[in-house]
Motif scaffolding. Structure first.
Motif, PDB file in Angstrom:
ATOM      1  N   GLY A 142     -24.917  66.260   6.655  1.00 24.71           N
ATOM      2  CA  GLY A 142     -25.732  66.292   7.862  1.00 24.71           C
ATOM      3  C   GLY A 142     -24.929  65.951   9.109  1.00 24.71           C
ATOM      4  O   GLY A 142     -25.096  66.573  10.165  1.00 24.71           O
ATOM      5  N   LEU A 143     -24.021  64.966   9.005  1.00 30.21           N
ATOM      6  CA  LEU A 143     -23.181  64.604  10.145  1.00 30.21           C
ATOM      7  C   LEU A 143     -22.258  65.753  10.537  1.00 30.21           C
ATOM      8  O   LEU A 143     -22.055  66.041  11.724  1.00 30.21           O
ATOM      9  CB  LEU A 143     -22.354  63.361   9.807  1.00 30.21           C
ATOM     10  CG  LEU A 143     -23.135  62.048   9.631  1.00 30.21           C
ATOM     11  CD1 LEU A 143     -22.220  60.963   9.084  1.00 30.21           C
ATOM     12  CD2 LEU A 143     -23.748  61.604  10.952  1.00 30.21           C
ATOM     13  N   LEU A 162     -19.479  58.755  18.404  1.00 30.72           N
ATOM     14  CA  LEU A 162     -20.217  58.039  17.359  1.00 30.72           C
ATOM     15  C   LEU A 162     -20.376  58.889  16.102  1.00 30.72           C
ATOM     16  O   LEU A 162     -20.348  58.348  14.985  1.00 30.72           O
ATOM     17  CB  LEU A 162     -21.588  57.618  17.888  1.00 30.72           C
ATOM     18  CG  LEU A 162     -21.583  56.497  18.939  1.00 30.72           C
ATOM     19  CD1 LEU A 162     -23.001  56.244  19.460  1.00 30.72           C
ATOM     20  CD2 LEU A 162     -20.991  55.214  18.365  1.00 30.72           C
ATOM     21  N   LEU A 163     -20.539  60.189  16.254  1.00 34.12           N
ATOM     22  CA  LEU A 163     -20.653  61.068  15.083  1.00 34.12           C
ATOM     23  C   LEU A 163     -19.358  61.067  14.284  1.00 34.12           C
ATOM     24  O   LEU A 163     -19.380  61.004  13.042  1.00 34.12           O
ATOM     25  CB  LEU A 163     -21.011  62.484  15.524  1.00 34.12           C
ATOM     26  CG  LEU A 163     -22.457  62.727  15.948  1.00 34.12           C
ATOM     27  CD1 LEU A 163     -22.632  64.138  16.504  1.00 34.12           C
ATOM     28  CD2 LEU A 163     -23.414  62.506  14.779  1.00 34.12           C
ATOM     29  N   TYR A 164     -18.218  61.132  14.978  1.00 32.71           N
ATOM     30  CA  TYR A 164     -16.945  61.059  14.260  1.00 32.71           C
ATOM     31  C   TYR A 164     -16.784  59.709  13.567  1.00 32.71           C
ATOM     32  O   TYR A 164     -16.334  59.636  12.410  1.00 32.71           O
ATOM     33  CB  TYR A 164     -15.779  61.297  15.225  1.00 32.71           C
ATOM     34  CG  TYR A 164     -15.589  62.736  15.624  1.00 32.71           C
ATOM     35  CD1 TYR A 164     -15.261  63.711  14.679  1.00 32.71           C
ATOM     36  CD2 TYR A 164     -15.729  63.132  16.951  1.00 32.71           C
ATOM     37  CE1 TYR A 164     -15.082  65.033  15.050  1.00 32.71           C
ATOM     38  CE2 TYR A 164     -15.541  64.456  17.328  1.00 32.71           C
ATOM     39  CZ  TYR A 164     -15.228  65.402  16.378  1.00 32.71           C
ATOM     40  OH  TYR A 164     -15.050  66.711  16.748  1.00 32.71           O
ATOM     41  N   VAL A 167     -16.387  58.727   9.370  1.00 33.04           N
ATOM     42  CA  VAL A 167     -15.387  57.831   8.777  1.00 33.04           C
ATOM     43  C   VAL A 167     -16.070  56.713   7.993  1.00 33.04           C
ATOM     44  O   VAL A 167     -15.704  56.419   6.841  1.00 33.04           O
ATOM     45  CB  VAL A 167     -14.478  57.245   9.875  1.00 33.04           C
ATOM     46  CG1 VAL A 167     -13.518  56.226   9.275  1.00 33.04           C
ATOM     47  CG2 VAL A 167     -13.700  58.357  10.571  1.00 33.04           C
ATOM     48  N   VAL A 168     -17.071  56.083   8.594  1.00 28.39           N
ATOM     49  CA  VAL A 168     -17.773  54.984   7.926  1.00 28.39           C
ATOM     50  C   VAL A 168     -18.488  55.476   6.671  1.00 28.39           C
ATOM     51  O   VAL A 168     -18.476  54.806   5.627  1.00 28.39           O
ATOM     52  CB  VAL A 168     -18.777  54.331   8.900  1.00 28.39           C
ATOM     53  CG1 VAL A 168     -19.653  53.315   8.176  1.00 28.39           C
ATOM     54  CG2 VAL A 168     -18.039  53.663  10.051  1.00 28.39           C
ATOM     55  N   ARG A 169     -19.091  56.655   6.754  1.00 27.85           N
ATOM     56  CA  ARG A 169     -19.816  57.184   5.602  1.00 27.85           C
ATOM     57  C   ARG A 169     -18.885  57.444   4.417  1.00 27.85           C
ATOM     58  O   ARG A 169     -19.210  57.121   3.279  1.00 27.85           O
ATOM     59  CB  ARG A 169     -20.537  58.479   5.982  1.00 27.85           C
ATOM     60  CG  ARG A 169     -21.306  59.120   4.832  1.00 27.85           C
ATOM     61  CD  ARG A 169     -22.374  58.185   4.301  1.00 27.85           C
ATOM     62  NE  ARG A 169     -22.988  58.702   3.089  1.00 27.85           N
ATOM     63  CZ  ARG A 169     -23.935  58.077   2.400  1.00 27.85           C
ATOM     64  NH1 ARG A 169     -24.361  56.890   2.816  1.00 27.85           N
ATOM     65  NH2 ARG A 169     -24.441  58.606   1.308  1.00 27.85           N
ATOM     66  N   VAL A 170     -17.715  58.011   4.683  1.00 33.29           N
ATOM     67  CA  VAL A 170     -16.761  58.258   3.599  1.00 33.29           C
ATOM     68  C   VAL A 170     -16.276  56.936   3.012  1.00 33.29           C
ATOM     69  O   VAL A 170     -16.143  56.792   1.785  1.00 33.29           O
ATOM     70  CB  VAL A 170     -15.580  59.099   4.104  1.00 33.29           C
ATOM     71  CG1 VAL A 170     -14.512  59.231   3.017  1.00 33.29           C
ATOM     72  CG2 VAL A 170     -16.049  60.481   4.529  1.00 33.29           C
TER      73      VAL A 170
END
Length: 410
Positions: free
Chosen positions: A49-50, A313-315, A319-322
């Motif tokens: 989604g991101l 913030l999307l980028y 990174v945080v999601r991975v």
């Protein structure tokens, strides 16, 4: 049952010597049909989604920046339409999304093999570029294979996975010199890129390599030596490599490249917090490469600094999601490959943003998933597909267990 559909039967031997014939169930066929459902359950839907959100932002941004580039590239003999680059972008975006979807369907082992083969093929193509490549604006980076192909763009995802695979050999045999092997590979790629010349991509490849080596368990003393070696290489590049010299001098003292970055910065802040509105920006018309290198500035002018902050913030969220996805991962290859692909995507994004903010020398690097691009768009989405495939969680497959703490000892 359809009268025209043949009935499949299964013969089973009975204890008394007879044979029992029964119709075969289509349980296997139902499993085949449910592959997409399984893919949907295993894939990281938040990460997907991101990525799609950035793609959607990029589509609007290319539409906003297309008139500026179309007007600058129009001639007396040929006039480009205002949305010329937007329509081209949609074609490449369609191919890229297809590549992402197909790649995300692959099992992890198949993904690794495909990425390594891609890296090998693009490395060979990179060798051919100085001899057979076409020159654009003083740089020879493209091969004509029916379409214009930039091998370095497709090498990026393959390189991250190939280096992760080599470094993961350490799990099986700690005595294998995996870091020197990857250093030699990085050195070869760096020489080929700087011959084009493409100093910006060289910096990005070195950054991805350093992140992977760091995560693989490089000791603190070796980290210091590696960082020092990187500084020495940059200094030598400044002294003896004209492309690096010109870009760094332009950034520090002003010049043609710095003028472009200065114009980008002025365009970025001219829209204020909320922007002028779609197609209402005027400063973008004087901005070179508005649809590629400086598309972030166009977004700032027409959609405002708030929109720019949302993109950043999307980028960061990717990174945080991975990182969250890898928090309980025990397979070293999975950790390194996903981290390498993420570092490549985020590193390229923040280099582009820093250039637009006048905080980094001009690199000629696109904003990933947002800028217009042919090879760049397809290669980036292919890399995202590899990332989605590697981070899939299949409860029916066992994973290798590796104590990562053992690998980070000095």
């Amino acid at each position: 049952m359809n009268a025209h559909q043949p009935t499949r039967q299964v013969a089973t031997a009975l204890p008394g010597g007879g044979v029992k014939v029964a119709p075969r169930t289509n349980r296997y066929r139902r499993t085949r049909r449910s592959e997409l459902v399984i893919w949907w359950r295993e894939i990281d839907r938040v990460l997907l989604g991101l990525v799609l959100a950035l793609v959607a932002v990029g589509t609007v941004a290319v539409a906003a920046s297309s008139p500026a580039s179309a007007h600058r590239l129009s001639t007396l003999s040929k006039t480009l339409g205002d949305l010329h680059f937007f329509w081209l972008h949609l074609r490449f975006l369609g191919l890229g999304l297809l590549a992402m979807f197909v790649a995300s369907l692959l099992p992890k082992e198949t993904t690794r093999r495909c990425a390594i083969l891609l890296a090998a093929a693009m490395l060979v193509a990179l060798v051919l570029v100085p001899f057979l490549g076409s020159e654009v604006k003083g740089a020879r980076r493209w091969l004509w294979v029916g379409i214009s192909l930039q091998p370095s763009e497709f090498l990026k995802p393959g390189f991250a996975i190939a280096v992760a695979w080599i470094l993961s050999w350490r799990v099986r045999d700690p005595n294998i010199p995996v870091i020197p092997i990857t250093l030699c590979l990085m050195g070869l790629i760096g020489v080929l890129l700087m011959a084009q010349p493409d100093f910006g991509s060289t910096v990005l490849f070195c950054g991805v390599w350093f992140v992977l080596v760091l995560l693989s368990g490089l000791g603190l003393s070796k980290i210091g030596w590696t960082a020092g070696g990187g500084i020495v290489i940059v200094v030598l590049a400044y002294l003896f490599y004209p492309n690096a010299t010109h870009r760094i001098d332009a950034f520090l003292t002003g010049g043609s490249e710095f003028d472009q970055v200065d114009l980008a910065m002025r365009t970025l802040v001219s829209g204020g917090w909320s922007g002028t509105g779609l197609w209402l920006g005027s400063r973008k018309m004087a901005l070179p490469e508005a649809h590629t290198d400086y598309i972030f500035s166009v977004i700032g002018e027409e959609f405002g600094l708030i929109a720019c902050a949302v993109i950043v913030l999307l980028y960061c969220a990717i990174v945080v999601r991975v990182m969250m996805r890898l928090a309980d991962e025990e397979d070293l290859f999975t950790v390194l490959a996903a981290a390498g692909l993420t570092a490549q995507l985020a590193g390229q994004a923040f280099i582009n943003i820093l250039v637009n903010l006048q905080l980094f020398p001009s690199k000629g690097m696109t904003l990933p998933l947002i800028s217009y691009g042919g090879s760049s768009t397809i290669a980036l989405l292919l890399g995202v597909g590899f990332l989605l495939a590697i981070t899939r969680r299949n409860p029916y497959l066992s994973r290798e267990t590796t104590d990562l703490r053992e690998l980070v000892r000095p």
